[in-house]
Write a protein that holds these residues in place. Structure first.
Motif, mmCIF file in Angstrom:
data_model
loop_
_atom_site.group_PDB
_atom_site.id
_atom_site.type_symbol
_atom_site.label_atom_id
_atom_site.label_comp_id
_atom_site.label_asym_id
_atom_site.label_seq_id
_atom_site.Cartn_x
_atom_site.Cartn_y
_atom_site.Cartn_z
ATOM 1 N N ILE A 74 -0.108 -5.789 -7.244
ATOM 2 C CA ILE A 74 -0.321 -6.765 -6.171
ATOM 3 C C ILE A 74 -1.048 -6.107 -5.005
ATOM 4 C CG2 ILE A 74 0.931 -8.046 -4.391
ATOM 5 C CD1 ILE A 74 3.058 -8.585 -6.607
ATOM 6 N N ILE A 120 2.628 -11.713 4.014
ATOM 7 C CA ILE A 120 3.458 -10.585 3.571
ATOM 8 C C ILE A 120 2.637 -9.309 3.705
ATOM 9 C CG2 ILE A 120 4.726 -9.592 1.635
ATOM 10 C CD1 ILE A 120 4.960 -12.482 0.550
ATOM 11 N N GLU A 121 3.077 -8.422 4.568
ATOM 12 C CA GLU A 121 2.374 -7.153 4.755
ATOM 13 C C GLU A 121 3.099 -6.067 3.970
ATOM 14 O OE1 GLU A 121 -0.336 -6.772 6.330
ATOM 15 O OE2 GLU A 121 -0.525 -8.538 7.633
ATOM 16 N N LEU A 122 2.334 -5.245 3.287
ATOM 17 C CA LEU A 122 2.959 -4.166 2.525
ATOM 18 C C LEU A 122 2.990 -2.860 3.310
ATOM 19 C CD1 LEU A 122 1.486 -4.772 -1.031
ATOM 20 C CD2 LEU A 122 3.654 -5.530 -0.132
ATOM 21 N N ASP A 123 1.942 -2.614 4.074
ATOM 22 C CA ASP A 123 1.868 -1.309 4.747
ATOM 23 C C ASP A 123 2.479 -1.378 6.135
ATOM 24 O OD1 ASP A 123 0.308 -0.178 2.623
ATOM 25 O OD2 ASP A 123 -1.289 -1.475 3.363
ATOM 26 N N THR A 137 -9.972 -4.259 6.206
ATOM 27 C CA THR A 137 -11.070 -5.211 6.248
ATOM 28 C C THR A 137 -10.780 -6.410 5.359
ATOM 29 O OG1 THR A 137 -12.038 -3.479 4.933
ATOM 30 C CG2 THR A 137 -13.147 -4.023 6.999
ATOM 31 N N ALA A 138 -10.127 -6.127 4.221
ATOM 32 C CA ALA A 138 -9.831 -7.226 3.309
ATOM 33 C C ALA A 138 -8.957 -8.264 3.998
ATOM 34 C CB ALA A 138 -9.120 -6.683 2.074
ATOM 35 N N ALA A 196 -2.372 -13.992 -5.911
ATOM 36 C CA ALA A 196 -1.890 -12.935 -6.803
ATOM 37 C C ALA A 196 -1.580 -11.667 -6.028
ATOM 38 C CB ALA A 196 -2.924 -12.641 -7.892
ATOM 39 N N SER A 197 -2.276 -11.457 -4.911
ATOM 40 C CA SER A 197 -1.945 -10.276 -4.126
ATOM 41 C C SER A 197 -0.890 -10.603 -3.074
ATOM 42 C CB SER A 197 -3.201 -9.693 -3.481
ATOM 43 O OG SER A 197 -3.791 -10.642 -2.631
ATOM 44 N N PHE A 198 -0.255 -11.753 -3.205
ATOM 45 C CA PHE A 198 0.836 -12.170 -2.324
ATOM 46 C C PHE A 198 0.395 -12.145 -0.865
ATOM 47 C CE2 PHE A 198 4.980 -12.268 -4.763
ATOM 48 C CZ PHE A 198 4.364 -12.321 -5.991
ATOM 49 N N TYR A 199 -0.884 -12.439 -0.634
ATOM 50 C CA TYR A 199 -1.353 -12.365 0.732
ATOM 51 C C TYR A 199 -1.701 -13.749 1.273
ATOM 52 C CZ TYR A 199 -2.967 -10.074 4.873
ATOM 53 O OH TYR A 199 -3.061 -9.655 6.162
ATOM 54 N N LEU A 229 -4.680 -5.493 -5.667
ATOM 55 C CA LEU A 229 -5.521 -6.693 -5.574
ATOM 56 C C LEU A 229 -6.006 -6.921 -4.151
ATOM 57 C CD1 LEU A 229 -3.717 -9.244 -7.885
ATOM 58 C CD2 LEU A 229 -6.044 -8.413 -8.105
ATOM 59 N N ARG A 230 -5.324 -6.311 -3.196
ATOM 60 C CA ARG A 230 -5.737 -6.475 -1.811
ATOM 61 C C ARG A 230 -6.882 -5.556 -1.430
ATOM 62 N NH1 ARG A 230 -0.225 -7.394 1.681
ATOM 63 N NH2 ARG A 230 0.560 -9.114 0.429
ATOM 64 N N ARG A 232 -6.915 -14.962 -6.016
ATOM 65 C CA ARG A 232 -6.774 -13.526 -5.794
ATOM 66 C C ARG A 232 -5.818 -13.301 -4.619
ATOM 67 N NH1 ARG A 232 -11.068 -9.921 -2.914
ATOM 68 N NH2 ARG A 232 -9.587 -8.308 -2.306
ATOM 69 N N TYR A 259 -9.553 -12.402 4.686
ATOM 70 C CA TYR A 259 -8.661 -13.497 4.318
ATOM 71 C C TYR A 259 -8.335 -14.364 5.528
ATOM 72 C CZ TYR A 259 -7.530 -11.352 -0.136
ATOM 73 O OH TYR A 259 -7.574 -10.838 -1.380
ATOM 74 N N MET A 309 -6.409 1.672 4.223
ATOM 75 C CA MET A 309 -7.696 1.872 4.871
ATOM 76 C C MET A 309 -8.645 0.749 4.504
ATOM 77 S SD MET A 309 -8.927 4.985 2.463
ATOM 78 C CE MET A 309 -8.749 4.884 0.735
ATOM 79 N N ALA A 310 -8.856 0.584 3.191
ATOM 80 C CA ALA A 310 -9.782 -0.452 2.755
ATOM 81 C C ALA A 310 -9.178 -1.826 2.974
ATOM 82 C CB ALA A 310 -10.105 -0.260 1.282
ATOM 83 N N SER A 311 -7.858 -1.868 2.899
ATOM 84 C CA SER A 311 -7.215 -3.169 2.964
ATOM 85 C C SER A 311 -7.371 -3.812 4.342
ATOM 86 C CB SER A 311 -5.744 -3.048 2.600
ATOM 87 O OG SER A 311 -5.190 -1.975 3.304
ATOM 88 N N THR A 362 7.592 0.344 6.411
ATOM 89 C CA THR A 362 6.689 -0.379 5.521
ATOM 90 C C THR A 362 7.459 -0.901 4.317
ATOM 91 O OG1 THR A 362 6.183 1.508 4.133
ATOM 92 C CG2 THR A 362 4.848 1.235 6.117
ATOM 93 N N PHE A 363 6.796 -1.814 3.610
ATOM 94 C CA PHE A 363 7.355 -2.342 2.365
ATOM 95 C C PHE A 363 7.674 -1.206 1.407
ATOM 96 C CE2 PHE A 363 6.203 -3.434 -2.030
ATOM 97 C CZ PHE A 363 7.168 -4.372 -2.293
#
Lengths: 1092, 238
Positions: free
Chosen positions: A698, B235-238, B5-6, B169-172, A701-702, B166, B10, B1-3, A655-656
């Motif tokens: 960041i 860009i995925e963070l997880d 659905t978010a 800003a969340s780089f998504y 915000l997601r 948004r 998007y 987890m919550a992300s 992961t990142f």
């Protein structure tokens, strides 16, 4: 947490679940999904603790279950506690491995010099005197050279920097230390034949113990006994004091007790007076004692005959520097006192007594010393005699040099000078040369005399070199080169014609020989034991690999599903299985396997040690026990771990956040190869932490829910801004100048706090407990002991600390001159002791017995919650603080320790550590919101925070920034082992705090019965320790690789030592505080809520 | 987890931005990086010698380059370039049926809005360790350059749509020429801090030369990557 659909079985504690169990759990999961979830903070009364004291309605069926439940819980508790011992064993073993690796590296790295046994004797000069004289070889006439004086008074004014002694013309810009001690300069100008003043350059390390060794033996110091500043040890090497005693001279010593440690039994007991030297707060006791005893020894006829040589060592100037810095009126007063003292001594002096006044080292702009900056090595040397003896070989030399860069002499030069002036043999190991002014004759033209002392000293050096090379089995001619040629040149010169010119040339040639030999010696004695260094590096590297394997075997992979219904179903099912008589599995875990393998391997290795030693043919038993022990142990662990993993999965992060953790650690490690990145480490850490904060903002915000998003962004910015605010607290190191401004103390030339800084502890006493409370109220956890402990005990402790530091400042600034001296100290020391007693004594006891920070409120049946549950008739018990049971309770332990750590910091550090605590709390919220609690990023960020705030609490990776005076915060005298512990708490307070915070990454916002938390804790600790181990490995590698670098002792070596200390301390804290504290926490939570 | 659905949400709404489908747009988009690079190369010695006046003096030319690039190559905010989406949202769009404002006007408003980002970028730089009490013009001007490079095209394309912002800003945001350039620009500026502490005693190590250089280099790389390599990726963070 159950993950039935997970493709691979969760490792660690749960990897042993049978297939049947898996299937049963999957079924339970499906059932649970059919039921509606209740709110996360509302828990239907099912847990055993609640069943016994919470719910009002308890059906008969439950009555029978209760005992089963309790038995199951008991069983689980036993398993957990047994497992804990294995974890403790694992981390204790890593501590042993780290210490061993560092031991071998240090052994090979820190300079070693062979100490020769030979001693010079009066009758055997290294060569025949150039100009034969009557009585040569006797102490009466002079052993190797005609003596000039019968007696000598050597006065050491500790930390007398050269610029303290020379006039400073510009009165308006003059600092407190300027023009306060003019006597040396005045006499050198007005009576040039009686006195001379010269810069006196010390060989680093500039600590008093090391300097005294250099000043008496005439040889170069080695780094190895650097750490023994707290307790000196007797010098075995040939030295001035030993020769004086052996030649029958009676020696008196007054002052600093380092002398009696170095030369036990050498001094006339009835006349000598030694005083403890390490209480830097005490500027006067020692000096007044010396003053009281020195004058009678000089003046009273009867006493005068009882000694030949006197060593008096004043410490007031040094202590004034440590305590206030050089630019303070206390320094002015101290120098003026020394000025008067010198004038009195001059008056009382005999004609045939030599008077030497000198500093053993200088001090940096804050008044500290230990390193090798110009200000630290530039001391002053002044010699005086009532009979006209001294001269200058050049008329322009009659004015003492304006700066220490002009015509300096080395401190070791004092040794041959003093020996030849007193007519005793030069110590065997001497590398210094005679000081020109002392032998040049009144007119400065005694070239024959200079050539004679020059040749005698050079011959002594040559004799020593030959003996040294013989002892080391080195063929002299292979290295000799330039010095040998210079020696030949000097001898040739002596046989040329033209008397004065011949003597002058010979003197110059012998001086050149001495200088070149000294240079070669400096180079040669940087002799490193490279195989030992490589062994140390190898052990450290293998330990990091083992740590990472251990971490990944225990890491919780991915985020668990939060589902109370599922929890309930799982508990129910576990109970059913247990009631059928099947015990919870007591399976082999990674901790057990590892500890067993490690211990067997290490034991085997240690056992082969003696055999290996015989094969190799000698060596120390310690080395031959540790090295195979560590190596076989590591090899066994690595081999076993490799075998256990049938498939070698990708070791790189996925992961990142994993990448971020790796990048932060690795890039910093690489950076330590550069002196710039080492110097600017604090800025780099701030940069990394800001990067992390921005990344979490960041990421937050997601998040889907607005409230989570807002909180995530808020805490991220909180985290970044607090770090930024803390970064205003700076203590710059020499090399950061001029791009850095120190703010830690009142000014750059001071080591006391500014008045405004005293308000920091008071403000924090008022506000800080409320800030901590706000992190409890979020999960409604400000219950149980928390209000009393945080709102009253912690706040009270902070207030007492604030009072302590105010009293300390009042004492420093002498605000109440009317009070008897020492009164303020005798008030504040008990205050400090009280705080420590509250924090560590009462605090720990309370932590052991405290219930979790929860409260129970019962909602009668019929409310909305009960409609959703499967058993609608039952009352719903709401447990306040349930969602953060583990974390809020453990935080109490952190606060206890924090209170102790805050006390030993200066007010500015007090603020920095508080901000750090706040940052850590925000970090916990960030990690929880972004589901990062099982990522390595949390533990790594904590170690970065610890490293950053090491700098923000007024430290640098330099020896001179160690705040020795913190040893006296709760004590009047040096007391082992407490004094070194206090200094360690002061120095590494931030890293210790970060380590103690570590379990909260796992425990924060976790419900009492979450499973697999011990495994997560293992992973978090392994990552956290892994960071420090990596930094330690990198700094050892770079220090080893750059061992010939110009900046080795200034930058790379101190950084390596600091990193090594941190690693060992964090390892120890991890075992003693983190694991033990977590155990208590689990016991308390488990006893109330049942064991997971 | 919550992300999880978010992300899903998007994915339905946002698509990468395409260039205007004209030859001119294609040509300008290709020459734009070369022009920026050349201009930066030419001005570099002056920049090192006198950062403040050079940064200030080059603000207007940079703005012109960016405006020309944006107006010729990029779809202005409010315009709907995607034929796929048109039928679906046609009915809803009626409220803004007056049509998008003219491109120069959009560019002007985008410029104004991107001014807002200058103090934010400045604060961020200070939080990362930029001098807080000295060199304020330096930091402000470097932020202005960052804003023109990274933020201005974003505002021009996306306007002030809070949902979209948004996402940015969340780089998504899905990577495209504009977003890729912006991310590259910020990453480049971040990397630009690396050589500052080194004791090489080079003139160009002074504040904020390395940051701005990194920003320009990162912008060009990010923009190219947005076109050629990573278009449409997230860009995925997880």
């Amino acid at each position: 947490m159950a993950k039935p659909s997970s493709p691979k079985p969760a490792p660690g504690l749960e990897n042993s679940k049978s297939a049947a169990l898996q299937a049963a759990r999957a079924k339970a999961l499906r059932e649970a999904e059919n039921k509606t979830n209740s709110s996360t903070r509302r828990v239907p009364a099912v847990g055993p603790g609640i069943a016994s004291d919470g719910s009002k309605v308890a059906s008969k069926e439950q009555e029978t279950q209760k005992s089963t439940l309790e038995r199951l819980s008991e069983k689980k508790k036993d398993l957990w506690l047994a497992e804990w011992w294995w974890v403790l064993g694992a981390f204790a073993w890593f501590l042993f491995i780290h210490a061993t690796g560092l031991f071998f590296f240090t052994k090979g790295f820190l300079l070693t010099r062979l100490v020769l046994e030979e001693h010079s004797s009066c009758a055997v000069p290294p060569i025949a005197p150039m100009m034969p004289f009557k009585g040569a070889g006797t102490i009466e006439a002079g052993c190797w050279h005609p003596k000039t004086f019968d007696k000598a008074v050597v006065i050491i004014i500790d930390a007398l920097r050269y610029d303290f002694t020379i006039p400073y013309k510009n009165e308006t810009e003059a600092q407190a230390f300027h023009n306060a001690l003019p006597v040396l300069y005045e006499t050198a100008i007005s009576q040039p034949q009686n006195a001379f003043l010269l810069p006196f350059i010390a060989d680093p390390p500039t600590t008093t113990l090391q300097r005294l060794k250099g000043l008496t033996t005439g040889t170069l110091p080695t780094f190895i006994d650097m750490g023994s500043n707290f307790a000196g040890e007797a010098i075995e090497e040939d030295n001035l004091v030993m020769i004086l005693r052996d030649e029958g001279k009676k020696i008196v010593h007054l002052g600093d007790d380092t002398w009696t440690a170095l030369f036990p039994g050498y001094f006339e007991e009835e006349l000598s007076r030694a005083y403890p030297s390490l209480d830097v707060h005490d500027l006067h006791t020692l000096d007044n004692g010396v003053l009281e005893h020195i004058m009678p020894l000089l003046q009273e006829k009867e006493k005068k005959e009882q000694w030949d040589v006197m060593f008096a060592h004043f410490l007031g100037v040094d202590h004034a520097g440590h305590r206030y810095g050089p630019n303070h009126r206390a320094m002015t007063a101290k120098l003026q006192q020394m000025d008067l003292m010198i004038r009195d001594v001059i008056k009382a002096l005999d004609d045939d007594t030599l008077l030497v006044i000198m500093g053993d080292h200088g001090m940096d702009s804050k008044g500290d010393h230990g390193g090798e900056s110009d200000d630290e090595v530039q001391a002053a040397l002044w010699m005086y005699s009532k009979k006209s003896t001294f001269g200058r070989t050049d008329p322009t030399f009659s004015t003492p040099p304006a700066t220490a860069k002009v015509r300096p002499v080395q401190q070791i030069d004092l040794v041959p000078t003093l020996s030849l002036l007193l007519g005793i043999p030069i110590p065997f190991n001497n590398l210094g040369k005679p000081i020109e002014e002392a032998f040049a004759g009144k007119k400065g033209t005694a070239w024959n005399n200079l050539a004679a002392v020059g040749s005698m000293t050079a011959a002594g050096i040559k004799r020593y070199q030959a003996a040294y090379f013989a002892a080391r089995n080195i063929n002299e001619s292979t290295i000799g080169g330039p010095p040998n040629e210079l020696w030949a040149t000097a001898e040739r010169t002596l046989s040329t014609k033209g008397k004065d010119k011949m003597y002058k040339d010979a003197y110059v040639a012998f001086s050149a020989y001495q200088e070149e030999t000294l240079r070669v010696c400096r180079y040669l004695w940087a002799r490193f034991d490279v195989p030992s260094m490589i062994l140390g590096i190898g052990i450290l590297a293998a330990s990091i690999v083992s740590l990472m394997l251990y971490a990944s075997a225990n890491a919780d992979d991915g985020d668990a599903v939060e589902d109370p219904g599922l929890d309930r179903a799982e508990q129910q099912m576990e109970l059913e299985v247990f009631s059928k008589g099947i015990d919870p599995t007591d399976a082999e875990t990674t901790s057990r396997a590892m500890v067993r393998t490690a211990l067997v391997g290490t034991a085997l290795g240690v056992a082969t040690g003696p055999v290996l030693r015989i094969v190799v043919g000698g060596g120390s038993y310690l080395s031959f026990g540790l090295a195979p022990g560590a190596m076989v142990g590591l090899a066994a662990v690595l081999g076993q771990e490799m075998k256990r993993r049938t498939t070698l999965h990708n070791p790189l992060p996925t992961t990142f956040w994993g990448w971020l953790a790796v990048i932060f650690t690795i890039s910093q490690s690489i950076g330590f190869a550069s002196n710039s990145y080492t110097i600017w480490e604090d800025s780099i850490l701030l940069f990394f932490l800001a990067t992390f904060g921005l990344a979490t903002a960041i990421s937050s915000l997601r998040l889907e829910r607005l409230s989570d998003r807002t909180l995530g962004v808020y805490h991220s910015f909180c985290f970044v801004i607090l770090g930024w605010v803390a970064s205003f607290s700076k203590l710059c190191r020499e090399e950061q100048m001029p791009f850095c401004r120190s703010t830690y103390y009142a000014s750059t030339n001071s080591s006391t706090s500014a008045p405004w800084q005293l308000s920091i502890p008071f403000i924090l006493a008022a506000a800080f407990p409320s800030i901590i409370k706000s992190y409890y109220t979020g999960s409604r956890s400000y219950e149980g002991f928390a209000p009393v402990w945080i709102g009253w005990a912690f706040r009270g402790g902070l207030l007492l600390s604030a009072i302590f530091w105010t009293l300390n400042a009042a004492d420093d600034a002498e605000m109440f001159p009317s009070l008897p001296s020492g009164l303020l100290k005798s008030i504040r020391v008990p205050i400090a002791q009280t705080i420590l007693a509250i924090a560590l004594g009462a605090g720990t006891t309370a932590f052991v017995y405290a219930p979790p920070c929860v409260a129970v409120s019962t909602t009668p049946a019929g409310s909305n919650a009960s409609q959703n549950t499967a058993t609608p008739a039952r009352a719903t018990v709401t447990i306040l603080g349930y969602a953060n049971t583990h974390g809020t309770r453990y935080l109490l332990l952190v606060l206890n320790l924090l209170l102790a750590l805050l006390l030993v910091q200066k007010p500015m550090g007090f603020g920095a550590l508080s901000l750090m605590t706040w940052q850590c709390l925000s970090l916990l919220e960030i990690l929880d919101l972004n589901a990062l609690t099982s990522s390595p990023i949390g533990p790594i960020i904590l170690s970065l925070l610890g490293s950053l705030h090491f700098f923000k609490t007024g430290h640098q990776a330099t020896l001179s920034s160690i705040q020795w005076e913190s040893a006296f915060i709760p004590l009047h005298t040096i007391l082992y082992p407490y004094s070194p512990i206090l200094v360690a708490l002061n120095t590494y307070g931030a890293q210790i705090l970060a380590a103690v915070f570590l379990p909260l990454v796992v425990l924060w916002k976790q419900k009492p019965k979450k499973k697999g938390m011990l495994g997560s804790l293992i992973a978090a600790m392994a990552w956290h320790v892994g960071y420090y181990a990596t930094i330690s490995l990198a700094t050892t590698m770079w220090a080893g690789h750059l061992r010939r670098h110009l900046m080795l002792y200034r930058i790379f070596c101190p950084k390596f030592m600091s990193a090594a200390m941190v690693l060992v301390i964090v390892d120890v804290i991890g075992v003693l505080v983190v694991l033990v504290g977590t155990r208590w926490n689990f016991m308390s939570v488990g006893d109330v809520f049942g064991w997971a | 987890m919550a992300s999880a659905t978010a992300k899903g949400a998007y994915a339905k709404t946002s698509l990468p931005t395409d260039l205007l489908p004209t030859d001119l747009a294609r040509i300008v988009s290709q020459t734009h990086p070369a022009l920026l690079l050349a201009a930066y190369y030419i001005r570099f010695p002056a920049f090192v010698a006198d950062p403040v006046s050079t940064l200030l003096g080059s603000l207007l030319p940079l703005a012109v380059i960016q405006i020309v690039y944006a107006t010729i190559c990029l779809p202005p905010t409010g315009s709907s370039m995607k034929p796929m989406r048109k039928p679906k949202i046609g009915a809803l769009k009626k409220t803004t049926a007056e049509g998008p404002p003219g491109r120069p006007l959009t560019a002007f408003f985008a410029l104004l809005l991107c001014l807002v980002s200058v103090p934010i970028l400045t604060i961020l730089q200070v939080l990362f360790g930029a001098p807080a009490t000295t060199h304020i013009p330096h930091t402000l001007l470097s932020s202005a350059h960052l804003a023109l490079l990274a933020i201005f095209p974003l505002v021009y394309v996306h306007g002030a749509d809070s949902g979209k912002w948004r996402e940015i800003a969340s780089f998504y945001s899905p990577i495209d020429e504009v977003f890729g350039g912006a991310v590259g620009c910020l990453l480049g500026a971040w990397l630009g801090a690396v050589p500052i502490p080194l004791d090489w005693d080079r003139e160009w190590q002074k504040w904020p030369v390395t940051i701005v250089t990194g920003a320009y280099a990162g912008y060009l790389v990010g923009k190219a990557a947005g076109v050629w390599l990573l278009k449409g990726k997230r860009i995925e963070l997880d």
